[in-house]
Enzyme design. Structure first.
Site, PDB file in Angstrom:
ATOM      1  N   SER A 111       0.858  -1.183   0.000  1.00 14.66           N
ATOM      2  CA  SER A 111       0.000   0.000   0.000  1.00 14.66           C
ATOM      3  C   SER A 111       0.890   1.227   0.000  1.00 14.66           C
ATOM      4  O   SER A 111       2.071   1.164   0.391  1.00 14.66           O
ATOM      5  CB  SER A 111      -0.889   0.010   1.253  1.00 14.66           C
ATOM      6  N   TYR A 121      -1.208  -0.664  10.484  1.00 14.95           N
ATOM      7  CA  TYR A 121      -1.388  -0.997   9.077  1.00 14.95           C
ATOM      8  C   TYR A 121      -0.175  -0.551   8.252  1.00 14.95           C
ATOM      9  O   TYR A 121       0.325  -1.292   7.399  1.00 14.95           O
ATOM     10  CB  TYR A 121      -2.662  -0.332   8.568  1.00 14.95           C
TER      11      TYR A 121
END
Length: 261
Positions: free
Chosen positions: A150, A163
């Site tokens: 990501s 995350y």
């Protein structure tokens, strides 16, 4: 599309995709099917996997699709999902790890449990599935591994410490795996999506204005899952073997743009 295994016999490439029940994982599975791969779809929800299989069967009826309900946050299931793919379709030539688990949390509110819940799936699960797939590929002529990272692996946003750490780990481990597996003809890369139209950003999109989107990236829009899936399918089926150990950011230019006051 065919591949040649250790026995010398030709077979259709088999791709294992985790997190295939929705969003980016589903789009990756569909793109790989369009590229001629047979598939094993893995994820926690069998009903979601069935929906993915139905979509693929409608678009590419000649592709064989198996499903395997599995939670890659459980280490024993990571190796089992690869073994099951080999049993059902005769091998694994491609592994794509798209399973994710994210609940926003301010860093002051993070607990060991919330940290582990994210990293166990996003980082450890991806790595263990990829390693299990690589062990099979090592003995059967090589293969391709694509790990989904990501933009959070390179920069952060509020309430994403866990995350972001997991996705940064994906970028790092892709490099390390590429180095260790190069002599086995296994290419390893990662793909780092920006804001993509999935359930994870649905709340933002519901309220986003045109001006909001201009601040997201130079294209002033979010990406579509298919745009990520097509890049993953390229890396898994068409890219030269010399392309390994890198991360491709598919983010509309977000990570290249300095903030404008």
């Amino acid at each position: 599309m065919t591949a040649v295994g250790a026995s010398g016999s030709a077979h259709r490439r088999v791709a294992l995709v985790t997190g295939a029940g929705s969003g980016i994982g589903r789009a990756c599975a569909r793109a790989l099917a369009m590229s001629g791969c047979d598939l094993v779809l893995a994820g926690r929800r069998a009903d979601a996997l069935e929906a993915t299989r139905a979509q693929i069967a409608s678009a590419v009826p000649e592709v064989r699709v198996e499903i395997r309900a599995a939670d890659v946050g459980r280490p024993e299931e990571c190796e089992a999902v690869v073994a099951d793919a080999v049993d059902r379709l005769g091998g694994v030539d491609i592994v794509v790890t798209a399973a994710a688990n994210f609940e926003p949390a301010h860093v002051l509110d993070l607990t060991a449990d919330s940290w582990d819940a994210c990293l166990d799936v996003v980082l450890r699960g991806s790595v263990l599935v990829a390693i299990a797939g690589a062990r099979h590929m090592r003995d059967h002529g090589g293969g391709r591994i694509v790990l989904i990272s990501s933009i959070n692996g390179a920069e952060s946003e509020p309430e994403t410490a866990h995350y972001s750490a997991a996705k940064a780990g994906i970028i790092s481990v892709a490099k390390s795996m590429a180095v260790d597996l190069a002599t086995h003809d296994i290419a390893v890369n990662s793909v780092a999506p920006g804001w993509v139209d999935t359930a994870m950003v649905a709340e933002f999109l519901a309220e986003a204005t045109e001006e909001d989107l201009r601040h997201v990236n130079p294209l002033a829009r979010v990406g579509q899952p298919e745009e990520i899936g097509n890049v993953v399918a390229y890396l898994a089926t068409e890219a030269p073997g010399f392309l390994t150990g890198t991360t491709i950011f598919v983010d509309g230019g977000q990570t290249t743009t300095a903030p404008v006051p």
